[in-house]
Design a protein around this motif. Structure first.
Motif, PDB file in Angstrom:
ATOM      1  N   UNK A 153      47.419  15.030 -11.333  1.00 22.07           N
ATOM      2  CA  UNK A 153      46.977  16.283 -12.118  1.00 22.07           C
ATOM      3  C   UNK A 153      45.611  16.385 -11.949  1.00 22.07           C
ATOM      4  N   UNK A 154      44.636  15.080 -11.819  1.00 29.23           N
ATOM      5  CA  UNK A 154      43.175  15.399 -11.906  1.00 29.23           C
ATOM      6  C   UNK A 154      42.844  14.945 -10.517  1.00 29.23           C
ATOM      7  N   UNK A 155      43.288  15.394  -9.430  1.00 33.51           N
ATOM      8  CA  UNK A 155      42.582  15.381  -8.339  1.00 33.51           C
ATOM      9  C   UNK A 155      43.372  14.425  -7.090  1.00 33.51           C
ATOM     10  N   UNK A 156      44.430  13.928  -7.523  1.00 36.43           N
ATOM     11  CA  UNK A 156      45.047  13.110  -6.428  1.00 36.43           C
ATOM     12  C   UNK A 156      44.784  11.630  -6.572  1.00 36.43           C
ATOM     13  N   UNK A 157      45.653  10.909  -5.773  1.00 40.15           N
ATOM     14  CA  UNK A 157      45.138   9.424  -5.861  1.00 40.15           C
ATOM     15  C   UNK A 157      43.926   9.068  -5.047  1.00 40.15           C
TER      16      UNK A 157
END
Length: 159
Positions: A153-157
């Motif tokens: 949700x907040x920019x990928x792993x």
């Protein structure tokens, strides 16, 4: 991490056996009822037949529960959460997932995924409950799911 393998969550073997035994009890009730009706209409069946009418559905249920448990579960990957069970499959893309939390439903604690459409998807695994439904690692699995959701949700792993 484009090529990372998806995380998979399935019911534990104890949960599979417990679910199968639960269904096997209904099968045993039906077979014993049929045996009683047959005994009333025809003749007395041997004693081993009663044991078979009770044990066979329970054994079949336990094995079927184990096999169904291997087919039931979720995969968490780059595209979202893919659920699968014996009868249905579905996908919840990360872009549609608004929240993910553990909730009490009846006698179990399950993971629910809230979508932007207002729909709620209850995941088939992980879950925890009493007796055979207990999963000692439930909290760790929910934590891992939450981490994967927040990462996507907040920019990928992180790379």
């Amino acid at each position: 991490m484009e090529g990372a393998s998806p995380a998979t969550f399935r019911p534990t073997w104890q949960q599979g056996v417990g679910h199968g035994l639960y269904l096997g009890v209904f099968g045993a009730a039906v077979s014993v009822t049929t045996g009683v009706l047959a005994a009333l209409l025809w003749s007395r069946p041997p004693a081993w037949m009663w044991a078979a009418l009770i044990a066979a559905p329970l054994l079949v249920g336990a094995v079927a529960g184990l096999l169904a448990g291997r087919r039931t579960g979720i995969e968490v990957g780059d595209g979202g959460i893919r659920t699968s069970s014996v009868f249905e499959e579905g996908v919840a893309p990360w872009s549609h997932v608004v929240d993910l939390r553990a909730e009490r439903r009846g006698r179990r604690t399950v993971v629910s995924v809230y979508l932007d459409s207002g729909a709620t998807v209850r995941l088939h695994a992980p879950y925890s409950g009493g007796l055979f439904a207990a999963d000692p690692q439930f909290e760790l699995k929910v934590c891992a799911l939450s981490h994967l959701w927040r990462s996507h949700r907040f920019g990928g792993l992180p790379g």
